[in-house]
Motif scaffolding. Structure first.
Motif, PDB file in Angstrom:
ATOM      1  N   GLU A   1      -5.144  27.585  20.569  1.00 26.44           N
ATOM      2  CA  GLU A   1      -5.201  26.122  20.466  1.00 26.44           C
ATOM      3  C   GLU A   1      -4.138  25.468  21.335  1.00 26.44           C
ATOM      4  O   GLU A   1      -4.392  24.460  22.000  1.00 26.44           O
ATOM      5  CB  GLU A   1      -5.025  25.705  19.008  1.00 26.44           C
ATOM      6  N   ARG A   2      -2.932  26.028  21.335  1.00 27.93           N
ATOM      7  CA  ARG A   2      -1.857  25.466  22.151  1.00 27.93           C
ATOM      8  C   ARG A   2      -2.237  25.495  23.636  1.00 27.93           C
ATOM      9  O   ARG A   2      -2.021  24.531  24.375  1.00 27.93           O
ATOM     10  CB  ARG A   2      -0.569  26.257  21.919  1.00 27.93           C
ATOM     11  N   GLU A   3      -2.803  26.617  24.084  1.00 32.82           N
ATOM     12  CA  GLU A   3      -3.219  26.717  25.487  1.00 32.82           C
ATOM     13  C   GLU A   3      -4.327  25.715  25.804  1.00 32.82           C
ATOM     14  O   GLU A   3      -4.342  25.107  26.881  1.00 32.82           O
ATOM     15  CB  GLU A   3      -3.691  28.145  25.782  1.00 32.82           C
ATOM     16  N   PHE A   4      -5.246  25.527  24.857  1.00 29.40           N
ATOM     17  CA  PHE A   4      -6.322  24.556  25.063  1.00 29.40           C
ATOM     18  C   PHE A   4      -5.775  23.132  25.172  1.00 29.40           C
ATOM     19  O   PHE A   4      -6.211  22.349  26.020  1.00 29.40           O
ATOM     20  CB  PHE A   4      -7.325  24.654  23.913  1.00 29.40           C
ATOM     21  N   LEU A   5      -4.821  22.796  24.319  1.00 30.16           N
ATOM     22  CA  LEU A   5      -4.226  21.457  24.359  1.00 30.16           C
ATOM     23  C   LEU A   5      -3.526  21.205  25.686  1.00 30.16           C
ATOM     24  O   LEU A   5      -3.647  20.126  26.280  1.00 30.16           O
ATOM     25  CB  LEU A   5      -3.246  21.286  23.197  1.00 30.16           C
TER      26      LEU A   5
END
Length: 374
Positions: A129-133
């Motif tokens: 999720e962090r990478e997607f954000l």
């Protein structure tokens, strides 16, 4: 000081002239220079682009960061030109809590082992999720914000300047019209007794008004061309935003695919765990039956000495241990995940248990912790 006063007076007079012209137009008492249909369409398209880009940008921010307090904090850091601190995602925090709980309950217990596995998966989901954000903020949000805070502000500034020049142009047209009307009236009734005939003064006034009109028309046409070029650039903005939209969709697809793979892997791992409810029910029923009859299970009686049990000549099998098991007493054998042991059964034993051997060690082992090999 005199220069500043004159400049202020000139600016105030220009503002008053524009305000008067605008009011006259609203009341229908003055003519208004209309822009061509193509120019009007360009402005309408630009307004529509700004309106929906702003809505998409705001809602994407909400999607990526639902917490309004966090969004305000990130906005303040951005305005202060400082890097915002790294924020732990909710999935990562949940995974950390699960793993901490597993350590307290014991990672060797079924519940503790499951918590450890799920917690590890949640932390991987949080990392994804962090990478997607980060990817979405760079590839999608930033271009939209650049348009709203950069290109659109330039377009709005040039459009305001064009509107002011249009008001000046229409004011010049009004003054010229009034000067010609006054000149025509004076020519019809000349006053020969004046030192300077009135129609001569009015003619000079009309000439000055014509000159001002030509200058105003030139400035208006120049500004209209500049504004037209900026408005036509909206097409390039659409192309750029389309490319960014494709990148956003690709980032979403990669994120959800990665999450799906993590969850599938977690399901497979949890599928190898024993049914804790079935184990508890079996043990409860066995304990209740033993108390009612005053008897002990054949496996649990002191008459059955594990160290005296001999493996049968036939009927032994190899088994793979699925996960760790801590022996409850000296009659059971502790297990380590992925190790291979020899198992067999004895007459009168509970079907949920087997005798396991590992080298010189032997003891009861639960069937649900094993994968019997052929």
């Amino acid at each position: 000081m005199d220069f500043n006063v004159k400049k202020f007076a000139s600016g105030a007079g220009l503002f008053f002239t524009r305000a008067f012209q605008f009011t006259e137009e609203k009341l229908g008492q003055a003519e208004k220079t209309e822009l061509d249909a193509h120019f009007e369409n360009l402005m309408s398209r630009a307004d529509c682009t700004k309106h929906w880009t702003d809505k998409i940008y705001r809602q994407t921010e909400v999607l990526l960061q639902p917490n309004p307090s966090a969004r305000i904090e990130e906005f303040l850091y951005e305005k202060l030109d400082r890097k915002a601190p790294s924020r732990v995602t909710n999935a990562e925090l949940l995974g950390q809590y699960m793993q901490d709980a597993a350590k307290e309950f014991g990672p060797g217990t079924p519940y503790g082992s499951a918590l450890m596995k799920v917690g590890e998966c949640e932390r991987r989901l949080g990392t994804a999720e962090r990478e997607f954000l980060q990817t979405s903020a760079i590839s999608f949000l930033t271009p939209l914000r650049n348009f709203l805070e950069g290109d659109w502000r330039t377009i709005s500034k040039e459009r305001r300047l064009l509107e002011n020049l249009r008001l000046d142009l229409d004011a010049c047209k009004t003054r010229l019209k009034k000067a010609k009307v006054a000149e025509a009236k004076a020519s019809m009734a000349p006053d020969f007794q004046e030192t300077r005939p009135r129609n001569y003064v009015l003619s000079a006034s009309a000439s000055a008004a014509e000159h001002e009109l030509r200058v105003a028309q030139t400035e208006f046409d120049r500004q209209a061309e500049v504004t037209r070029l900026l408005l036509e650039g909206i097409s390039s903005t659409h192309v750029n935003h389309l490319r960014c939209l494709h990148e956003f969709v690709e980032a979403q697809a990669a994120y959800y695919k990665q999450c799906h793979l993590h969850m599938q892997e977690l399901q497979k791992e949890l599928g190898r765990f024993p049914n804790a409810f079935a184990l508890n029910s079996t043990h409860s029923v066995a304990a209740a039956g033993s108390e009612a009859e005053g008897l002990s299970s054949p496996v649990e009686t002191d008459t059955l000495k594990i160290e005296e049990v001999q493996a049968p000549a036939t009927g032994t099998r190899k088994a793979k241990v699925l996960y760790d098991y801590d022996a409850a007493d000296s009659s059971e054998l502790s297990l380590l995940a992925d190790e291979l042991i020899t198992v067999y059964t004895m007459p009168g034993m509970d079907s949920d248990w087997l005798i396991g051997e590992r080298g010189n060690q032997k003891g009861k082992v639960p069937v649900t912790y094993l994968e019997l090999l052929s």
